[in-house]
Design an enzyme around this catalytic site. Structure first.
Site, PDB file in Angstrom:
ATOM      1  CG  ASP A 166      -1.975   1.037   1.175  1.00 35.85           C
ATOM      2  OD1 ASP A 166      -3.092   0.699   0.724  1.00 35.85           O
ATOM      3  OD2 ASP A 166      -1.690   2.186   1.555  1.00 35.85           O
TER       4      ASP A 166
ATOM      5  CG  ASN B 216      -5.330  10.847  -5.742  1.00 29.59           C
ATOM      6  OD1 ASN B 216      -4.602  11.013  -6.715  1.00 29.59           O
ATOM      7  ND2 ASN B 216      -5.913   9.700  -5.462  1.00 29.59           N
TER       8      ASN B 216
ATOM      9  CG  ASP C  75      -4.360   8.416 -12.392  1.00 29.78           C
ATOM     10  OD1 ASP C  75      -4.714   7.934 -11.288  1.00 29.78           O
ATOM     11  OD2 ASP C  75      -5.163   8.793 -13.259  1.00 29.78           O
TER      12      ASP C  75
ATOM     13  CD  GLU D  84      -4.727   3.965  -1.507  1.00 34.28           C
ATOM     14  OE1 GLU D  84      -5.628   3.863  -2.376  1.00 34.28           O
ATOM     15  OE2 GLU D  84      -4.933   4.404  -0.362  1.00 34.28           O
TER      16      GLU D  84
END
Ligand SMILES: [Mg+2]
Length: 321
Positions: free
Chosen positions: A189, A197, A206, A232
């Site tokens: 993770d 973000n 991204d 993620e």
């Protein structure tokens, strides 16, 4: 035999034709004829030779004698149809003009029929028609392979997606019951991904996911395929690996991610946390149990300050064991 008057240019692109006939004289004559249409011909006089030649995988069309000793054309056609991963048209050649032979040929998996003595013009047009079917089928098969690849792939990172991860886990766990080898799984993770973000926007997020996906692909053995598990979260399935083996891999990935240049994405220097579990610690575990265990270990890695690897431990991660 009368030679055809159709020019070779009308035969379409050169193809590889497999000719199976137990009579060498007939086989040679037909081979010369088909070669005169501009095609490459492999002539075989027995079913074993024919299977060997077909097994090389580049045959576009089979001209098959129906009457042969031991394994006749019908039987050989059934064998080929049951083994081949691709559809290659089969045209039967036979002196038997009766309806039964025709029915048997089509039933066995043949596509068309020519009666001996072979009329060259008839042979030429049938070959052309059959090769057209072959080229359409080939294009469809290629499209279908591309689609299968796409269905299994995560569009953003280009590595396997959740669906192929689930399939792979199921396959590997099935294998372990046979081989008694341990299979392990890594759940990875990205730390504080939400803030990427939030602060830099989804394009940067991204980019970071893509960088991480590539890093996973570059840092795993060919058999340890990486997957994007969702958001993620990523996963790596490690066949024939103990939990400790998988921890070594996890540590290598964690360290490699720290070495990624902070300028690789606008998100700057980032870290990841990894949870690891294997069937050597959880014998006979189902996919769900193994994932829960890796997830519990990942949770502990997050809880311990992130940027670290935690191995599933029944003492700490009791809810799973
Ligand atoms: Mg024969």
């Amino acid at each position: 035999m009368n030679r055809t008057v159709i020019p070779p240019s009308a035969n379409g692109p050169p193809a590889h034709v497999l000719l199976v006939d137990d009579e060498p004289v007939v086989a040679r004559e037909l081979r010369d004829l088909v070669q005169s249409y501009g095609h490459r011909v492999t002539a075989c006089n027995s079913w074993t030779e024919a299977l060997r030649a077909f097994g090389k995988g580049d045959v576009d069309l089979i001209l098959m004698d129906a009457v042969m000793p031991t394994v006749d054309g019908f039987k050989l056609t059934r064998i080929i149809r049951s083994r081949a991963k691709t559809y290659v048209p089969i045209v039967f050649l036979t002196g038997l003009a009766d309806d039964n032979a025709r029915a048997n040929g089509i039933e066995a998996g043949g596509d068309d029929f020519l009666t001996k003595p072979i009329d060259p013009l008839e042979l030429q047009v049938r070959i052309k028609a059959m090769l057209r079917i072959r080229s359409l089928t080939k294009a469809l098969e290629e499209k279908s392979r591309t689609l299968s690849r796409l269905v299994a792939m995560d569009a953003l990172t280009g590595i396997g997606n959740r669906r192929s991860f689930d399939e792979r886990m199921q396959t590997e766990l099935g294998e372990t019951t046979r081989t008694h080898e341990s299979v392990s799984v890594l759940l990875l993770d990205l730390d504080h991904f939400k803030s990427v973000n939030d602060s830099f926007g989804h394009t940067v997020g991204d980019d970071l996911l893509r960088v991480f996906g590539r890093l996973l692909a570059d840092n795993t053995r060919a058999c340890d395929l990486p997957y994007r598990y969702g958001g993620e979260e990523f996963a790596v399935v490690c066949p024939s690996s103990t939990t400790d083996d998988a921890c070594t891999l996890a540590e290598r990935i964690r360290a490699a991610f720290m070495r990624v240049s902070p300028s690789a994405t606008a998100a700057g220097a980032r870290t990841c946390s990894i949870g690891v579990a294997g069937t050597d610690i959880l014998p006979g575990a189902s996919k769900e149990v193994l994932l829960q265990a890796a997830d519990a270990a990942l949770y502990r890695a997050k809880d311990s300050g992130r940027n670290c690897v935690c191995k599933f431990d029944p003492l700490f991660d009791q809810k799973v064991a």
